[in-house]
Write an enzyme that holds these catalytic residues in place. Structure first.
Site, PDB file in Angstrom:
ATOM      1  N   SER A 176      80.125 -12.818  88.658  1.00 39.63           N
ATOM      2  CA  SER A 176      80.424 -12.624  87.242  1.00 39.63           C
ATOM      3  C   SER A 176      80.079 -13.832  86.380  1.00 39.63           C
ATOM      4  O   SER A 176      79.617 -13.672  85.252  1.00 39.63           O
ATOM      5  CB  SER A 176      81.906 -12.274  87.062  1.00 39.63           C
ATOM      6  OG  SER A 176      82.240 -11.109  87.763  1.00 39.63           O
ATOM      7  N   HIS A 227      84.158 -16.641  83.346  1.00 37.41           N
ATOM      8  CA  HIS A 227      83.334 -15.807  82.471  1.00 37.41           C
ATOM      9  C   HIS A 227      82.908 -16.575  81.216  1.00 37.41           C
ATOM     10  O   HIS A 227      81.736 -16.600  80.852  1.00 37.41           O
ATOM     11  CB  HIS A 227      84.120 -14.561  82.060  1.00 37.41           C
ATOM     12  CG  HIS A 227      84.321 -13.598  83.179  1.00 37.41           C
ATOM     13  ND1 HIS A 227      85.127 -12.480  83.066  1.00 37.41           N
ATOM     14  CD2 HIS A 227      83.842 -13.576  84.448  1.00 37.41           C
ATOM     15  CE1 HIS A 227      85.123 -11.812  84.198  1.00 37.41           C
ATOM     16  NE2 HIS A 227      84.360 -12.460  85.067  1.00 37.41           N
TER      17      HIS A 227
END
Length: 281
Positions: A176, A227
């Site tokens: 991610s 993220h």
């Protein structure tokens, strides 16, 4: 015997535009000596405009996921819940290179900043990230080029996990952070390019980014620092490397990409060796 005629034109190894064999510089992208053996070497040229690099990334992630299940099979999660179905044990993930404050600052496993990008906590986790790679990857390849895309992917994964570790995330894994780096680079591209096309890219990718952060705050256990850090590093990398309309891929980009590939290969080989040693002990 029939003589073979010399080619009068060929595809530029950088931009893939048809050019004359006599050109000393590609009129489309400015590549010097486009017909030289050096520029046409597959290791320097990369994978051109196809998705070979995406297939390699996906295949590597799948292979590492299977290995993580096999290493500690008796503790593999076979929950009926789709969120936890086929979940490798924490022990297995640590052996293969999960990252965070404990692996980095207590165990000095700095190599885990890269290995963790190729590990996943469940089958659903893996599937979602691999689908995302095939959604965002082609855009980055088209607008930045293969070499720059992989540089952004690698640096964003490392940078995102380092930032999350600094902010106290104890253990973390997944593609991610690297994927968010591609999103960050796409956001920079859309905002910088502007116009109808650039704004469309910015608005669509911006929607993805907002969705990722909303999902992260709603679902426990999501590494929002990874993220956000990956997105920041990706946008910065996109700015420094430049997209194709401003800066064509040069030999330095291709060599840097090759260095990222080699470094990733070494780290994953070390991760694989740790896994095999654990199995045979």
């Amino acid at each position: 015997m029939k003589k073979t005629k010399k080619r009068l034109s060929f595809l530029c190894p950088n931009c893939r535009k048809l050019i004359s064999h006599s050109e000393s510089e590609c009129p489309s992208c400015g590549l010097k000596n486009p017909g030289s053996i050096w520029n046409n070497n597959i290791f320097i040229r990369g994978t051109d405009t196809n998705d070979t690099i995406l297939k390699v990334i996906v295949a590597t992630n799948i292979a590492m996921f299977v290995l993580s299940l096999v290493i500690d099979l008796k503790h593999t999660g076979f929950s009926s819940s789709p969120l936890n179905f086929l979940s490798p044990s924490n022990n297995s993930l640590l052996i293969l290179g999960s990252t965070g404050t404990i692996p980095i600052f207590q165990l000095n496993r700095w190599w885990s900043l890269l290995s963790a990008n190729y590990l996943h906590g469940s089958l659903l986790h893996l599937v979602f990230n691999m689908i995302a790679i095939y959604q965002i990857g082609p855009l980055l390849i088209r607008e930045y080029g293969v070499s720059k895309m992989f540089i952004i992917y690698t640096l964003s994964g490392i940078g995102g996990f380092f930032i999350s570790s600094v902010f106290g995330v104890r253990f973390t894994i997944g593609a991610s952070a690297a994927l968010c780096g591609l999103i960050g680079a796409a956001l920079y591209y859309g905002k910088s390019r502007g116009g109808t096309y650039g704004n469309a890219i910015y608005n669509q990718i911006g929607g993805w980014a907002l969705g990722i952060f909303l999902f992260g705050f709603m679902v426990p256990g999501i590494n929002n620092w990874g993220h956000g850090g990956g997105m920041l590093v990706g946008a910065l990398s996109g700015y420094l490397l430049g997209y194709r309309e401003r800066s064509q891929e040069k030999i330095g980009h291709k060599l840097s990409s090759l260095a990222c590939i080699v470094f990733t290969g070494i780290i994953l080989f070390w991760s694989l060796t740790n896994g095999i040693l654990y199995l045979v002990m």
